[in-house]
Design a protein around this motif. Sequence first.
Motif, PDB file in Angstrom:
ATOM      1  N   ARG A  40       0.625  -1.137  -0.083  1.00  0.00           N
ATOM      2  CA  ARG A  40      -0.088   0.097  -0.058  1.00  0.00           C
ATOM      3  C   ARG A  40       0.810   1.114  -0.052  1.00  0.00           C
ATOM      4  NH1 ARG A  40      -4.817  -0.920   4.292  1.00  0.00           N
ATOM      5  NH2 ARG A  40      -5.359   0.975   3.374  1.00  0.00           N
ATOM      6  N   PHE A  41       0.248   2.371  -0.513  1.00  0.00           N
ATOM      7  CA  PHE A  41       0.921   3.623  -0.477  1.00  0.00           C
ATOM      8  C   PHE A  41       1.886   3.818   0.934  1.00  0.00           C
ATOM      9  CE2 PHE A  41       1.450   8.070  -0.090  1.00  0.00           C
ATOM     10  CZ  PHE A  41       1.938   8.722  -1.446  1.00  0.00           C
ATOM     11  N   THR A  42       0.883   3.791   1.940  1.00  0.00           N
ATOM     12  CA  THR A  42       1.546   4.245   3.519  1.00  0.00           C
ATOM     13  C   THR A  42       2.609   3.337   3.630  1.00  0.00           C
ATOM     14  OG1 THR A  42      -0.281   2.727   4.318  1.00  0.00           O
ATOM     15  CG2 THR A  42      -0.570   5.236   4.185  1.00  0.00           C
ATOM     16  N   GLU A  43       2.672   1.931   3.164  1.00  0.00           N
ATOM     17  CA  GLU A  43       3.861   1.046   3.560  1.00  0.00           C
ATOM     18  C   GLU A  43       5.025   1.433   2.631  1.00  0.00           C
ATOM     19  OE1 GLU A  43       1.930  -3.517   4.247  1.00  0.00           O
ATOM     20  OE2 GLU A  43       1.375  -2.596   2.128  1.00  0.00           O
ATOM     21  N   LYS A  45       5.716   4.697   1.574  1.00  0.00           N
ATOM     22  CA  LYS A  45       6.146   5.747   2.148  1.00  0.00           C
ATOM     23  C   LYS A  45       6.799   5.598   3.442  1.00  0.00           C
ATOM     24  CE  LYS A  45       5.838  10.559   2.944  1.00  0.00           C
ATOM     25  NZ  LYS A  45       7.059  10.464   3.920  1.00  0.00           N
ATOM     26  N   ARG A  46       6.635   4.597   4.251  1.00  0.00           N
ATOM     27  CA  ARG A  46       7.392   4.210   5.416  1.00  0.00           C
ATOM     28  C   ARG A  46       8.380   3.579   5.188  1.00  0.00           C
ATOM     29  NH1 ARG A  46       3.238   1.947   8.044  1.00  0.00           N
ATOM     30  NH2 ARG A  46       3.676  -0.303   7.304  1.00  0.00           N
ATOM     31  N   GLN A  53       5.615  12.425   0.197  1.00  0.00           N
ATOM     32  CA  GLN A  53       4.394  11.850  -0.366  1.00  0.00           C
ATOM     33  C   GLN A  53       4.538  12.174  -1.784  1.00  0.00           C
ATOM     34  OE1 GLN A  53       1.032  12.263   2.435  1.00  0.00           O
ATOM     35  NE2 GLN A  53      -0.531  12.120   0.576  1.00  0.00           N
ATOM     36  N   THR A  57       4.102   9.661  -4.945  1.00  0.00           N
ATOM     37  CA  THR A  57       3.037   9.571  -6.002  1.00  0.00           C
ATOM     38  C   THR A  57       3.586   9.903  -7.469  1.00  0.00           C
ATOM     39  OG1 THR A  57       1.518  10.579  -4.380  1.00  0.00           O
ATOM     40  CG2 THR A  57       0.872  10.951  -6.442  1.00  0.00           C
ATOM     41  N   HIS A  80      -8.680   1.016  -0.516  1.00  0.00           N
ATOM     42  CA  HIS A  80      -7.229   1.184  -0.484  1.00  0.00           C
ATOM     43  C   HIS A  80      -6.874   0.861  -1.675  1.00  0.00           C
ATOM     44  CE1 HIS A  80      -7.140  -3.069   1.111  1.00  0.00           C
ATOM     45  NE2 HIS A  80      -6.051  -2.772   0.486  1.00  0.00           N
TER      46      HIS A  80
END
Length: 126
Positions: A40-43, A45-46, A53, A57, A80
């Motif tokens: 996922r995007f948040t994963e 990013k981390r 961000q 993207t 998601h």
Amino acid sequence: MTTTGSESPDNACRTRIVLDIVGDKWSLLVVRNLRNGPRRFTELKREVDGISQRMLTVTLRSLERDGILTRTVHNVMPPHVSYELTPMGTTLRGATAPLLEWSVAHLTHIDAARAEYDTRPNPQPN
């Protein structure tokens, strides 16, 4: 310049498009982080240290456009999005893995060489 088959001068020049992907600051790190399956995007990013961000993207859109990864919208609540390497992206991962491994193995040596270089006196202009 003599060329054979698909190695026309135009194709040879167009390889810089691929080299732009490989040489991009973030693309290979994103590809590397997709090696174990969808994220996922948040994963991402981390896991991609230092990426904003907005830059994540932009990088994901570029890799999707180039056919390196796919973007899937999951119709769940809340909705998601996940990203996954395409077969071509998987071959890119395989081709660049040795470079990334070399980078990790030599980081301390590069840091030491840079520190030594930065402490040398500046040479006088000719």
